[in-house]
Design a protein around this motif. Sequence first.
Motif, PDB file in Angstrom:
ATOM      1  N   GLU A 289      48.996  16.725  31.657  1.00 34.50           N
ATOM      2  CA  GLU A 289      49.177  18.023  31.008  1.00 34.50           C
ATOM      3  C   GLU A 289      49.591  19.060  32.043  1.00 34.50           C
ATOM      4  OE1 GLU A 289      46.511  21.432  28.738  1.00 34.50           O
ATOM      5  OE2 GLU A 289      46.040  19.305  28.394  1.00 34.50           O
TER       6      GLU A 289
ATOM      7  N   ARG B 153      52.299  28.227  28.255  1.00 29.33           N
ATOM      8  CA  ARG B 153      52.632  27.038  27.459  1.00 29.33           C
ATOM      9  C   ARG B 153      51.885  25.822  27.984  1.00 29.33           C
ATOM     10  NH1 ARG B 153      58.502  26.138  28.561  1.00 29.33           N
ATOM     11  NH2 ARG B 153      58.348  24.549  26.941  1.00 29.33           N
ATOM     12  N   ARG B 154      51.751  24.816  27.119  1.00 34.82           N
ATOM     13  CA  ARG B 154      51.127  23.549  27.488  1.00 34.82           C
ATOM     14  C   ARG B 154      52.080  22.415  27.147  1.00 34.82           C
ATOM     15  NH1 ARG B 154      47.285  22.688  23.753  1.00 34.82           N
ATOM     16  NH2 ARG B 154      46.231  21.077  24.968  1.00 34.82           N
ATOM     17  N   GLU B 155      52.317  21.535  28.112  1.00 32.94           N
ATOM     18  CA  GLU B 155      53.194  20.385  27.888  1.00 32.94           C
ATOM     19  C   GLU B 155      52.453  19.105  28.238  1.00 32.94           C
ATOM     20  OE1 GLU B 155      57.248  20.540  29.450  1.00 32.94           O
ATOM     21  OE2 GLU B 155      56.953  22.677  29.849  1.00 32.94           O
TER      22      GLU B 155
ATOM     23  N   GLU C 238      56.212  28.608  21.272  1.00 39.27           N
ATOM     24  CA  GLU C 238      55.029  27.952  21.819  1.00 39.27           C
ATOM     25  C   GLU C 238      54.094  28.966  22.472  1.00 39.27           C
ATOM     26  OE1 GLU C 238      56.638  24.968  24.392  1.00 39.27           O
ATOM     27  OE2 GLU C 238      57.623  23.895  22.752  1.00 39.27           O
TER      28      GLU C 238
ATOM     29  N   MET D  59      48.430  16.694  20.912  1.00 41.08           N
ATOM     30  CA  MET D  59      49.344  17.715  20.406  1.00 41.08           C
ATOM     31  C   MET D  59      48.825  18.404  19.151  1.00 41.08           C
ATOM     32  SD  MET D  59      52.589  15.615  18.912  1.00 41.08           S
ATOM     33  CE  MET D  59      52.464  14.186  17.847  1.00 41.08           C
TER      34      MET D  59
ATOM     35  N   PRO E  64      51.486  23.328  21.364  1.00 35.89           N
ATOM     36  CA  PRO E  64      51.712  22.380  22.457  1.00 35.89           C
ATOM     37  C   PRO E  64      53.032  21.627  22.304  1.00 35.89           C
ATOM     38  CG  PRO E  64      50.111  21.495  20.917  1.00 35.89           C
ATOM     39  CD  PRO E  64      50.437  22.876  20.441  1.00 35.89           C
TER      40      PRO E  64
ATOM     41  N   GLN F  88      50.234  23.086  32.429  1.00 36.84           N
ATOM     42  CA  GLN F  88      50.079  24.426  31.873  1.00 36.84           C
ATOM     43  C   GLN F  88      50.873  25.406  32.730  1.00 36.84           C
ATOM     44  OE1 GLN F  88      46.255  25.833  30.728  1.00 36.84           O
ATOM     45  NE2 GLN F  88      45.459  23.816  30.175  1.00 36.84           N
TER      46      GLN F  88
END
Length: 710
Positions: free
Chosen positions: A219, A225-227, A119, A252, A125, A221
């Motif tokens: 979200e 990474r971004r979740e 990722e 996503m 994402p 960060q």
Amino acid sequence: MKRTVRTTVSTVGALITALCLQAGPAQADATGVPRIDLRVLVVSDGGPATDAIAAELDAAGTPYTKVDLTNAGRPTIDAAFLADSVDGRPRAKFQAVVLPNDNPFAAGSTEMAALSAYEQTYAIPQVDAYTYARPQVGLQVPASGGYSGGIDGVRAEVTAAGKAGPFGYLDGAVPFEDNSPSVGESYAYLSSPAPGADFTPYVQAPVPGTSRQGSLVGEYQHDGRRELVVTFVYNQYQQQFRLLARGIVEWMTGGVHLGASRNYFAVHVDDVFAADDRWDTQLNCTPGDVDCSGGAGTPSPIRMTPADVDYATAWQNSHDFTLDLAYNGSGSLDQRADDNGVDLLADKLIADRDRFRWINHTYTHAFLGCEQNVTVVPWTCRTNTDGSTAWVSRSTIDYEIATNRAWGQAAGLPLETDELVTGEHSGLKILPQQPQDNPNLALALADDGVKWLASDNSRDPAQRQVGPATTVSRYPMNVFYNAGRATEQADEYNWLYTSRAQGGSGICEDSPATTTCLPAPLDTATGYADYIVPLETRIDLGHVLSNDPKPHFIHQSNLAEDRIAYPVLSGVLDGYHGLFADNTPVVNLRMKDIGAELRRRTAWKNALNAGQVTAYRIGDAVTVQAPDGTAVTATLPTGTTLDGNAFGSAYAGRVSGWTASAGSALTFTLPSSSAAPAAAPSATAAATAPSPRTKLPTGVTEQVPYSPDN
């Protein structure tokens, strides 16, 4: 006992080095920027949340690879599984990752390390389908001023950031279902962002007993990474998921993906110009119909009036919606014969013909399957002397189709002559009495140029060929053909849905898998408005929100007398408009266009399943190759072009649609404003402890409606 596991920046760097991946966004090499395949990786633990997201991808036609963590023979998620190179260019095999939670693996898992490094390297994402609120996902634990528990009936809201981002197609409200007081339908962890965390709430709800809001979707960060962190549990049928599913996919994929999703609603009104027999509340059957044996009772037909037509047109105008009227021309002939040549209803409908869409429903509404023996209940098929089934003839079927078409054309009805709804969907197989189609039906359809044939979704849901025609399955609404008044509808509903001990038919006892018995009979004075309308509205709106274009059908009797169809129809459309922004309207297609949409979807799904579709993004170019003759479907940013021409049509803040494929590669050019995703800024590495166990309450499944109409 609480356990904290820390992973330092140097540890993450070592893992990346060990996996032979670059730290930070993948760099351009001599051949250009990295290639990102348009495919989603779904890692499932068998729970309802990841299955719901997979169902959304399935419905849209978005390809994904599923890894089942409960399967001992599953592939290992490592660097080779996630990425490689093609013609010297680095390739990310997945454009997004869906996990059941933020970390479903054991402590120290090399698989989670591989995913994290992947990722970071390719700016991919990650969706945490349902996870516990905790600092590892950028949130405080619920005990720190938050909440964990049921949220049935709660009204959540899309935040300003959510509207400006992936959930801009919603008007704001995200109501959570509360369909049963005895079932916990939704469980959530509501919490605020952790101190110092780069966390943006997209959907939030009030924390009970406080004035604070807690995040449900947001979200996070961190660490390059971004979740997308989702902290409530759901299944694919629940309205709250259906409302948010599009935004989850758009987030996503960055709005660049194969497949498309729209919200469809079409309503066919059968038996127009004819009259429908009425339910007898004393006999518990319908005199004049086959369910009343031996000619019991006296028929009391229900038929629209000119005033009902005025009401229908006014309702359409107020809801920006068009009804499809399936007509039987002989109904007007019968009325004129009984009233000295007068038929005010037909005169009014013909005068207002351009306000509706029209479908051939056969001339007399004759049964076009086997020859019926109606002296017994249920009816049976008559047989010839040799024991074979006696079928209604080809000439009879042709007469019903052609005569009704000619009558409609003489009346100036704006017909599509290749559409047909047979009376009671007859001619098609009906179990258990008639297990096969009338063999003469396909021949007559060819004689009359019919290409689109209606079928009953409760009996014949899959699209299939009948001679030259393709079926279009229709949902039967639980608004009965033999009811013009609310009290009649409630009485028949009681008969169908109560046990024999309560005075009902016992059908619900005999078929518990598909029909739920009422705990007690409805009050016939209030049961329709208080129970049937809300339930049917919820079921039908569920279809609308599921990217399902199949039409629903009712009968002209439901637009007469008490006009009992309108509370349901208005409930669906008014409810919809209260939830969605103007850029996401209901799509109201006619029957042949629905059939074409379903047929294209089948061909596309078959090509995906056969591994015959290749799609990837390199910079601002998206390349898709599919088999010759298979139309390609995609959702892309506004301003995307294909061969210099604008692609698709606007919907929900993107453009989407189908485009023909000749077997060669199609190259879409994305607008300059749609830059390739970049990795999030580096930050202190988050702990990689496995996610705590999340609560999974029993979900709610969709009720399958029983319809007495064929």
